[in-house]
Design a protein around this motif. Structure first.
Motif, PDB file in Angstrom:
ATOM      1  N   ASN A 157      81.277  10.880  35.840  1.00 48.31           N
ATOM      2  CA  ASN A 157      81.575   9.546  36.023  1.00 48.31           C
ATOM      3  C   ASN A 157      82.798   9.527  36.935  1.00 48.31           C
ATOM      4  OD1 ASN A 157      83.622   6.871  35.426  1.00 48.31           O
ATOM      5  ND2 ASN A 157      81.422   5.988  34.577  1.00 48.31           N
ATOM      6  N   SER A 158      83.552  11.102  36.548  1.00 51.57           N
ATOM      7  CA  SER A 158      84.970  10.694  37.421  1.00 51.57           C
ATOM      8  C   SER A 158      85.840  12.126  35.958  1.00 51.57           C
ATOM      9  CB  SER A 158      85.742   9.519  37.117  1.00 51.57           C
ATOM     10  OG  SER A 158      86.553   8.911  35.628  1.00 51.57           O
ATOM     11  N   CYS A 159      86.411  12.339  37.398  1.00 50.08           N
ATOM     12  CA  CYS A 159      87.924  13.097  36.806  1.00 50.08           C
ATOM     13  C   CYS A 159      89.301  13.119  37.423  1.00 50.08           C
ATOM     14  CB  CYS A 159      87.479  14.899  37.797  1.00 50.08           C
ATOM     15  SG  CYS A 159      85.397  15.573  36.613  1.00 50.08           S
ATOM     16  N   TRP A 160      90.010  13.526  36.312  1.00 44.59           N
ATOM     17  CA  TRP A 160      91.402  13.190  37.116  1.00 44.59           C
ATOM     18  C   TRP A 160      92.725  14.759  36.462  1.00 44.59           C
ATOM     19  CZ3 TRP A 160      88.211  10.747  33.397  1.00 44.59           C
ATOM     20  CH2 TRP A 160      88.354  11.286  32.112  1.00 44.59           C
ATOM     21  N   CYS A 216      87.357  15.455  32.797  1.00 47.40           N
ATOM     22  CA  CYS A 216      86.243  14.863  33.467  1.00 47.40           C
ATOM     23  C   CYS A 216      85.080  13.700  32.477  1.00 47.40           C
ATOM     24  CB  CYS A 216      85.511  16.337  33.623  1.00 47.40           C
ATOM     25  SG  CYS A 216      86.072  16.523  35.520  1.00 47.40           S
TER      26      CYS A 216
END
Length: 130
Positions: free
Chosen positions: A125-128, A80
């Protein structure tokens, strides 16, 4: 019945039937197209990670704590990107955190970010999937 149909019937004119190979080809192309669309939708969502910021706390002028949760595929490690912003929404802190694989589909965390200035908010902000 319309006039052209009446004339066709009267004089025995018939429309030629579509060849069988054309019908089979259209069905095969349609099946391959639907299969490709279905696979692309499945492949795009198999590794999807949904992340939500649940809160933040400005610790001092050089750090902010971000609370968040994410849900993702079981048995896969997840990373993340967290960020801290100032009043003008400029990024004053950024951190990428990696979490090991787990058999839980949803997990919650709290991370502290170092900042270069006064932060007014902290967020995910984002997770992947890694």
């Amino acid at each position: 019945m319309t006039t052209p149909e009446m004339l066709d019937e009267r004089y025995g004119r018939t429309r030629p039937a579509m060849p069988r190979w054309v019908v089979v080809a259209v069905i095969v192309v349609a099946a391959v197209g639907f299969g490709a669309v279905g696979w692309s939708i499945f492949a795009a969502n198999i590794d999807a990670v949904d992340a939500d910021t649940t809160g933040f706390e400005v610790v001092d002028e050089h750090s902010v704590a971000v609370s968040f949760q994410f849900s993702g595929p079981v048995g896969r490690s997840i990373a993340c990107a967290l960020e801290a912003q100032d009043r003008e929404h400029g990024v004053v802190g950024w951190k990428v955190v990696e979490y090991p694989a787990s058999d839980l589909p949803a997990r919650a965390f709290r991370e502290v970010l170092a900042t270069t200035g006064d932060a007014t908010t902290g967020l995910v902000n984002s997770c992947w999937v890694t």
